[in-house]
Design a protein around this motif. Structure first.
Motif, mmCIF file in Angstrom:
data_model
loop_
_atom_site.group_PDB
_atom_site.id
_atom_site.type_symbol
_atom_site.label_atom_id
_atom_site.label_comp_id
_atom_site.label_asym_id
_atom_site.label_seq_id
_atom_site.Cartn_x
_atom_site.Cartn_y
_atom_site.Cartn_z
ATOM 1 N N LYS A 79 0.820 -1.210 0.000
ATOM 2 C CA LYS A 79 0.000 0.000 0.000
ATOM 3 C C LYS A 79 0.856 1.262 0.000
ATOM 4 N N ASN A 80 1.952 1.251 0.746
ATOM 5 C CA ASN A 80 2.836 2.427 0.774
ATOM 6 C C ASN A 80 3.468 2.670 -0.596
ATOM 7 N N ASN A 81 3.765 1.579 -1.299
ATOM 8 C CA ASN A 81 4.250 1.672 -2.675
ATOM 9 C C ASN A 81 5.431 2.634 -2.812
ATOM 10 N N PHE A 82 6.407 2.476 -1.928
ATOM 11 C CA PHE A 82 7.563 3.371 -1.931
ATOM 12 C C PHE A 82 8.372 3.275 -3.227
ATOM 13 N N SER A 83 8.306 2.111 -3.881
ATOM 14 C CA SER A 83 9.129 1.919 -5.082
ATOM 15 C C SER A 83 8.748 2.872 -6.204
ATOM 16 N N THR A 84 7.515 3.396 -6.189
ATOM 17 C CA THR A 84 7.096 4.337 -7.241
ATOM 18 C C THR A 84 7.009 5.770 -6.738
ATOM 19 N N ASP A 85 7.377 5.979 -5.476
ATOM 20 C CA ASP A 85 7.328 7.334 -4.922
ATOM 21 C C ASP A 85 8.478 8.167 -5.497
ATOM 22 N N ARG A 86 8.167 9.275 -6.142
ATOM 23 C CA ARG A 86 9.194 10.073 -6.812
ATOM 24 C C ARG A 86 10.204 10.653 -5.824
ATOM 25 N N GLU B 102 14.791 11.888 -5.192
ATOM 26 C CA GLU B 102 15.458 12.825 -4.287
ATOM 27 C C GLU B 102 16.438 12.128 -3.353
ATOM 28 N N PHE B 103 16.056 10.938 -2.881
ATOM 29 C CA PHE B 103 16.914 10.234 -1.925
ATOM 30 C C PHE B 103 17.633 9.034 -2.531
ATOM 31 N N GLY B 104 17.254 8.630 -3.718
ATOM 32 C CA GLY B 104 17.919 7.522 -4.375
ATOM 33 C C GLY B 104 17.738 6.194 -3.672
ATOM 34 N N ILE B 105 16.604 6.019 -3.017
ATOM 35 C CA ILE B 105 16.341 4.789 -2.258
ATOM 36 C C ILE B 105 15.473 3.858 -3.096
ATOM 37 N N ARG B 106 15.859 2.602 -3.137
ATOM 38 C CA ARG B 106 15.075 1.585 -3.814
ATOM 39 C C ARG B 106 14.518 0.616 -2.762
ATOM 40 N N ILE B 107 13.234 0.421 -2.760
ATOM 41 C CA ILE B 107 12.573 -0.419 -1.763
ATOM 42 C C ILE B 107 12.211 -1.762 -2.378
ATOM 43 N N ASN B 108 12.764 -2.841 -1.806
ATOM 44 C CA ASN B 108 12.402 -4.193 -2.228
ATOM 45 C C ASN B 108 11.169 -4.616 -1.441
ATOM 46 N N GLU B 109 10.110 -4.918 -2.128
ATOM 47 C CA GLU B 109 8.855 -5.244 -1.467
ATOM 48 C C GLU B 109 8.794 -6.687 -0.981
ATOM 49 N N GLU B 110 9.818 -7.472 -1.229
ATOM 50 C CA GLU B 110 9.853 -8.857 -0.757
ATOM 51 C C GLU B 110 10.669 -8.948 0.529
#
Length: 529
Positions: free
Chosen positions: A103-110, A115-123
């Motif tokens: 639900k937070n879907n950080f991987s598509t948050d611009r 801005e922060f260059g963070i990649r979130i693995n949802e697994e």
């Protein structure tokens, strides 16, 4: 909501959550046919299923508080619902965490991505873990089972006897409950004594004084009277210098007396006490008697069980133990303020003094100095690791050096952390080889790769294989020295602050959370716990 504040008082003992909102809110219970003041005057049944009081009456009787704003809206919520929301099965919790991440879907948050260059693995991260084998426990050879191999961190006392049963020659019982049957205290004590004897204790079946009942509003007077009567009775028996060895107490029906009883018994009268909840005492349950017998035995100097390998190979363990190599008896010291009613943060010098006293006590008990020290430290955040290690290791070294020149035993410094957000789940929730009956990771599971901080050797142990906790027949999640330190700190707070909640032996044993010492005081005293 920036300008709105809500006060909520949670009373777990009486199974109610009463809340008051400073602003006009719609009645959350849906009772729109009466005022909030009417709601607060409605009668509610307490846990004893007999007493009915209103919210206003409850606060006045329990806390001596007169509600200033009874017209405010009230919120009524059963604690069962709160526990149901927080106590989830591992598979359900894992699913909720994954759903939250999706639900937070950080991987598509611009902002997060660009801005922060963070990649979130949802697994979930897959880590390697190993399960340490449980140690074999030794009981007395006279029992049908002298050894036990714990299964999934649990075992029981069936067909077993305490490895060293304590002796209780002089005891009595004091009942503060009005709701138990008048014959219940005698029957309860008879069954409890029989259980203690069956588990290997030497327990005089006859009380020193007749079992008495007293009014819960006269606790201090009743305890002092029992102490005076017991001393007089022992003197008349020619037992000068002896004292009451155990006082069994059935607590009042209304909570709030446990701390006061412990403070009076332990700091003023010098009496070892065993408090029991009246609701549990009334059931005369065998399992309950076994649990209370375990507590009584260690209180009077006995030992419930020891590690079998400690007897065979004399494994070096912790210095807090006073009965090497069995590691079952602990001695604690605390520093109490004599001028202000609060515990305080001890200084490096004070810590050095406490460690030195424990080293001296260990030497007197065993006849030699410890060749290795394992120091367990609780209540440290990650940002404090370096500071705590620097200053407290210095205190340990100085305490050792003060005993004998050149005495510098190896020290293993272990920080115990419980309040963290790391959660582990089995890779297959359906595999019985990976989980216990509740679906949790097996006791003894250690994760020391991938997610660890190698410079400090930070690793995670799930339900560490600690079988030395004397108050139950199961492994516990933190090492007993840290557990006992919590109990000692909580007891010290009873001594100087009193208590508004209740404890004592209930259906299950929960460790009380002690507070981290804070502040400072110009004067202090040392006290053995």
């Amino acid at each position: 909501m920036d300008e709105e504040y809500v006060d909520i008082n949670i009373d777990l003992e009486d199974n109610r959550v009463i809340g008051y909102d400073y602003d006009s809110l719609e009645d959350p219970t849906g009772n729109s046919d009466g005022s909030a003041e009417d709601d607060l005057m409605k009668l509610f049944t307490l846990d004893d299923q007999a007493t009915r009081v209103s919210v206003v009456q409850y606060f006045r009787q329990k806390y001596n508080i007169v509600l200033k704003y009874p017209s405010w809206p009230s919120l009524k919520l059963g604690v069962t619902a709160l526990l149901r929301a927080t106590c989830q099965r591992p598979s359900e919790r894992e699913g909720n965490i994954q759903e939250m991440v999706r639900k937070n879907n950080f991987s598509t948050d611009r902002v997060v991505r660009d801005e922060f260059g963070i990649r979130i693995n949802e697994e979930l991260t897959l880590v390697d873990a190993r399960v340490l084998p449980p140690p074999m426990l030794k009981y007395h050879d006279s029992g049908r089972e002298a050894k036990v191999d714990p299964r999934v961190g649990q075992w029981n006392m069936i067909d077993k006897k305490m490895v060293n049963g304590g002796t209780v020659q002089f005891w009595t019982c004091l009942n503060f409950s009005f709701r138990v049957h008048q014959d219940l205290p005698s029957g309860f004590c008879r069954e409890l004594v029989n259980m203690c004897v069956s588990k290997g204790m030497v327990f005089n079946p006859n009380p020193l004084l007749p079992i008495q009942s007293a009014h819960p509003n006269q606790i201090e007077k009743a305890l002092v009277d029992v102490h005076k009567q017991s001393m007089a009775k022992l003197a008349s028996m020619g037992q000068n210098g002896k004292q009451l060895q155990l006082l069994i107490i059935i607590l009042p029906d209304v909570t709030g007396s446990y701390g006061k009883i412990k403070r009076i018994c332990e700091t003023e009268l010098g009496i070892v006490s065993q408090c029991c909840q009246p609701s549990q005492a009334s059931k005369l349950n065998k399992q309950y008697f076994e649990n209370v017998a375990l507590k009584i035995n260690v209180k009077v100097g006995g030992r419930n069980t020891v590690l079998f390998d400690a007897i065979q190979r004399k494994i070096p363990l912790v210095v807090a133990s006073m009965d090497w190599p069995e590691v079952t008896k602990y001695r604690g010291w605390c520093l109490l303020s004599t001028t202000v009613k609060k515990l305080f943060r001890i200084s490096i010098k004070q810590l050095q003094i406490l460690i030195r006293e424990l080293l001296i006590a260990f030497r007197r008990s065993t006849g030699y100095k410890p060749s290795r020290i394992i120091f367990y430290r609780d209540g440290v955040s990650e940002g404090q690791f370096s500071q705590v290690l620097l200053h407290e290791m210095d205190s340990i070294r100085k305490a050792c050096a003060s005993l004998e020149e050149g005495y510098l035993p190896p020290v293993t410094f272990v920080v115990v952390q419980k309040r963290h957000h790391t959660r582990f789940f089995p890779s297959d929730h359906r595999s019985r080889d990976l989980t216990d009956r509740s679906g949790n990771i097996l006791p003894g599971t250690v994760v020391d790769t991938k997610i660890c901080h190698l410079p400090s050797l930070i690793f995670t142990s799930i339900a560490m294989l600690e079988f030395r906790y004397a108050r139950c027949t199961r492994s516990v999640s933190i090492v007993p020295p840290a557990y006992y330190a919590h109990l000692a700190a909580f007891r010290a707070r009873y001594y100087i602050e009193g208590d508004t909640s209740d404890s004592g032996s209930g259906s299950g044993d929960r460790s009380n959370k002690g507070e981290e010492p804070g502040g400072s005081a110009p004067a202090c005293s040392q006290r053995k716990c």
